[in-house]
Design a protein around this motif. Structure first.
Motif, PDB file in Angstrom:
ATOM      1  N   GLU A 257      39.400 -13.493 -32.022  1.00 49.46           N
ATOM      2  CA  GLU A 257      40.903 -14.048 -32.641  1.00 49.46           C
ATOM      3  C   GLU A 257      41.987 -13.898 -31.820  1.00 49.46           C
ATOM      4  N   SER A 258      41.874 -12.452 -30.220  1.00 51.42           N
ATOM      5  CA  SER A 258      43.227 -12.526 -29.975  1.00 51.42           C
ATOM      6  C   SER A 258      43.206 -11.601 -28.973  1.00 51.42           C
ATOM      7  N   ARG A 259      43.608 -11.064 -27.751  1.00 45.68           N
ATOM      8  CA  ARG A 259      43.427 -10.566 -26.721  1.00 45.68           C
ATOM      9  C   ARG A 259      43.464  -9.036 -27.325  1.00 45.68           C
ATOM     10  N   ASN A 260      44.472  -8.546 -28.443  1.00 46.78           N
ATOM     11  CA  ASN A 260      44.445  -7.427 -28.838  1.00 46.78           C
ATOM     12  C   ASN A 260      43.153  -6.848 -29.526  1.00 46.78           C
ATOM     13  N   ARG A 261      43.197  -5.463 -30.335  1.00 44.94           N
ATOM     14  CA  ARG A 261      42.572  -4.663 -31.155  1.00 44.94           C
ATOM     15  C   ARG A 261      42.453  -5.505 -31.898  1.00 44.94           C
ATOM     16  N   PRO A 262      41.549  -5.426 -32.349  1.00 37.57           N
ATOM     17  CA  PRO A 262      40.333  -4.724 -32.328  1.00 37.57           C
ATOM     18  C   PRO A 262      39.921  -4.483 -31.047  1.00 37.57           C
ATOM     19  N   TYR A 263      39.109  -3.343 -30.175  1.00 35.05           N
ATOM     20  CA  TYR A 263      37.917  -3.937 -29.137  1.00 35.05           C
ATOM     21  C   TYR A 263      37.413  -2.598 -28.862  1.00 35.05           C
ATOM     22  N   THR A 264      36.009  -2.476 -27.961  1.00 37.67           N
ATOM     23  CA  THR A 264      35.231  -1.390 -27.583  1.00 37.67           C
ATOM     24  C   THR A 264      35.690  -1.174 -26.413  1.00 37.67           C
ATOM     25  N   ASP A 265      35.508   0.115 -25.994  1.00 38.00           N
ATOM     26  CA  ASP A 265      35.384   0.513 -24.816  1.00 38.00           C
ATOM     27  C   ASP A 265      33.982   0.734 -23.785  1.00 38.00           C
ATOM     28  N   ILE A 266      33.138   0.003 -23.394  1.00 35.15           N
ATOM     29  CA  ILE A 266      32.183   0.587 -22.615  1.00 35.15           C
ATOM     30  C   ILE A 266      31.833   0.650 -21.268  1.00 35.15           C
ATOM     31  N   GLU A 267      30.984   1.794 -21.040  1.00 29.51           N
ATOM     32  CA  GLU A 267      30.944   2.094 -19.456  1.00 29.51           C
ATOM     33  C   GLU A 267      30.004   0.984 -19.441  1.00 29.51           C
ATOM     34  N   LEU A 268      30.084   0.355 -18.200  1.00 27.96           N
ATOM     35  CA  LEU A 268      29.132  -0.498 -17.375  1.00 27.96           C
ATOM     36  C   LEU A 268      28.641   0.113 -16.146  1.00 27.96           C
ATOM     37  N   ALA A 269      27.352   0.111 -15.722  1.00 25.45           N
ATOM     38  CA  ALA A 269      26.874   1.334 -15.125  1.00 25.45           C
ATOM     39  C   ALA A 269      26.030   0.172 -14.182  1.00 25.45           C
ATOM     40  N   SER A 270      26.160   0.821 -12.677  1.00 26.94           N
ATOM     41  CA  SER A 270      24.959   0.616 -11.939  1.00 26.94           C
ATOM     42  C   SER A 270      23.332  -0.156 -12.161  1.00 26.94           C
ATOM     43  N   GLY A 271      23.279  -1.893 -12.801  1.00 25.81           N
ATOM     44  CA  GLY A 271      22.180  -1.608 -12.811  1.00 25.81           C
ATOM     45  C   GLY A 271      22.028  -2.412 -14.284  1.00 25.81           C
ATOM     46  N   ASP A 272      22.880  -2.386 -14.896  1.00 26.88           N
ATOM     47  CA  ASP A 272      23.307  -3.049 -16.626  1.00 26.88           C
ATOM     48  C   ASP A 272      22.946  -4.079 -16.912  1.00 26.88           C
ATOM     49  N   LEU A 273      22.737  -4.072 -17.289  1.00 26.91           N
ATOM     50  CA  LEU A 273      22.225  -5.696 -17.493  1.00 26.91           C
ATOM     51  C   LEU A 273      22.921  -6.416 -18.792  1.00 26.91           C
ATOM     52  N   PHE A 274      23.777  -7.408 -19.224  1.00 22.70           N
ATOM     53  CA  PHE A 274      25.008  -7.356 -20.485  1.00 22.70           C
ATOM     54  C   PHE A 274      24.317  -8.445 -20.893  1.00 22.70           C
ATOM     55  N   VAL A 275      23.954  -9.179 -22.155  1.00 18.91           N
ATOM     56  CA  VAL A 275      24.375 -10.284 -22.651  1.00 18.91           C
ATOM     57  C   VAL A 275      25.494 -10.531 -23.605  1.00 18.91           C
ATOM     58  N   PHE A 276      26.116 -12.285 -23.513  1.00 21.41           N
ATOM     59  CA  PHE A 276      26.790 -12.496 -24.627  1.00 21.41           C
ATOM     60  C   PHE A 276      26.697 -13.663 -24.894  1.00 21.41           C
ATOM     61  N   GLY A 277      26.006 -13.673 -26.065  1.00 21.22           N
ATOM     62  CA  GLY A 277      25.396 -15.000 -26.777  1.00 21.22           C
ATOM     63  C   GLY A 277      26.003 -14.566 -28.205  1.00 21.22           C
ATOM     64  N   GLY A 278      25.829 -15.741 -28.599  1.00 18.28           N
ATOM     65  CA  GLY A 278      25.810 -15.860 -29.780  1.00 18.28           C
ATOM     66  C   GLY A 278      27.692 -16.035 -29.984  1.00 18.28           C
ATOM     67  N   PRO A 279      27.909 -15.344 -31.626  1.00 23.79           N
ATOM     68  CA  PRO A 279      29.397 -15.130 -31.473  1.00 23.79           C
ATOM     69  C   PRO A 279      30.468 -14.410 -30.994  1.00 23.79           C
ATOM     70  N   SER A 280      29.106 -13.716 -30.042  1.00 20.17           N
ATOM     71  CA  SER A 280      30.459 -12.470 -28.914  1.00 20.17           C
ATOM     72  C   SER A 280      29.736 -13.655 -27.801  1.00 20.17           C
ATOM     73  N   ARG A 281      30.239 -15.009 -26.900  1.00 20.42           N
ATOM     74  CA  ARG A 281      30.133 -15.440 -26.201  1.00 20.42           C
ATOM     75  C   ARG A 281      31.287 -16.042 -25.854  1.00 20.42           C
ATOM     76  N   PHE A 282      32.495 -15.946 -26.957  1.00 17.16           N
ATOM     77  CA  PHE A 282      34.174 -16.360 -26.607  1.00 17.16           C
ATOM     78  C   PHE A 282      35.033 -14.965 -27.199  1.00 17.16           C
ATOM     79  N   ALA A 283      34.100 -14.573 -27.718  1.00 14.66           N
ATOM     80  CA  ALA A 283      35.106 -13.303 -27.480  1.00 14.66           C
ATOM     81  C   ALA A 283      35.914 -13.010 -26.220  1.00 14.66           C
ATOM     82  N   TYR A 284      37.124 -12.623 -26.478  1.00 15.47           N
ATOM     83  CA  TYR A 284      38.337 -11.706 -25.056  1.00 15.47           C
ATOM     84  C   TYR A 284      37.491 -10.347 -25.150  1.00 15.47           C
ATOM     85  N   HIS A 285      37.828  -9.914 -23.607  1.00 16.93           N
ATOM     86  CA  HIS A 285      36.934  -9.279 -22.865  1.00 16.93           C
ATOM     87  C   HIS A 285      37.525  -8.852 -21.263  1.00 16.93           C
TER      88      HIS A 285
END
Ligand code: MD5
Ligand code: FE
Length: 210
Positions: A150-178
């Protein structure tokens, strides 16, 4: 870990060998036909992140085959081995051997973050396709901010991404702000070939022809 529907975080997905090979490939692209650069924004800003593209050249807010904002040359091709890596990423993330069937990414944005670089909250919506985005991280750990649609503001979740990590953004999260509010300097292993900083590769399907 599934922080939201369609979003899957697979820590440590890339082996050390794969990380080294990807760093070497990205180094080649960074000094290829269209060198890595700080992207200029239409309102006069300059991104702190440095980006090199393969397959298609991204600049806000369009994809082209040639880099009109850099040197006018055609970007390097999107290699078949990376299509294969993207398909395996979907199969593993969704724990379904068929999840990658028919997935044919045709562009990747390769972002390099030095210790000070950040990426503001945004949506990736320049692609004419809702197919998933496959994100691979190498080098220093970052704080990745995963928001809502909906917007660039809260709610959001902070996640640490480290070396070697995979993240897939599909379905409803494809167009989420990040965004990436910060990189944690000194957290990467120089054995990847990156002495410092963070590398992120995002594979996408542009949905464009030609
Ligand atoms: C990065 N890159 O870490 C991130 C990883 C970019 C960018 O954001 O645009 O180059 S890609 C994260 C991403 C892609 C599509 C959807 C979502 C996140 N999401 O819904 O959170 O350099
Ligand atoms: Fe993005």
């Amino acid at each position: 870990m599934r922080p939201a529907p369609g979003a899957v975080h697979v820590p440590g997905w890339l082996t050390p060998d794969q990380q080294r090979e990807l760093v070497a490939a990205c180094r080649g692209w960074a000094s290829g036909p269209v060198p890595i650069r700080h992207t200029r924004l239409p309102r006069g800003g300059v991104m702190s992140v440095q980006t090199v593209c393969i397959g298609w050249h991204w600049q806000p807010y369009t994809y082209t085959r040639t880099a009109g904002d850099v040197n006018g040359r055609r970007v390097a091709g999107f290699p078949d081995w990376m299509v294969g890596l993207g398909r395996r990423a979907l199969a593993d993330a969704y724990e379904d051997p068929a999840a990658g069937d028919g997935y044919t990414p045709d562009t990747a944005l390769i972002n390099f973050y030095d210790g000070q670089a950040k990426l503001g909250m945004h949506q990736d919506k320049d692609e004419q396709s809702g197919d998933p985005v496959v994100s691979l991280s190498i080098g220093d750990t970052c704080v990745f901010r995963f928001g809502n649609t909906e917007s660039r503001n809260r709610p959001y979740t902070d996640i640490e991404l480290a070396s070697g990590d995979l993240f897939v953004f599909g379905g409803p999260s494809r167009f989420a702000y990040h965004g990436v509010p910060r990189v944690l300097p000194g957290t990467g292993d120089p054995a990847t070939g990156l002495a410092s900083g963070r590398l992120n590769i995002t594979m996408r399907v542009t949905g464009l022809k030609g």
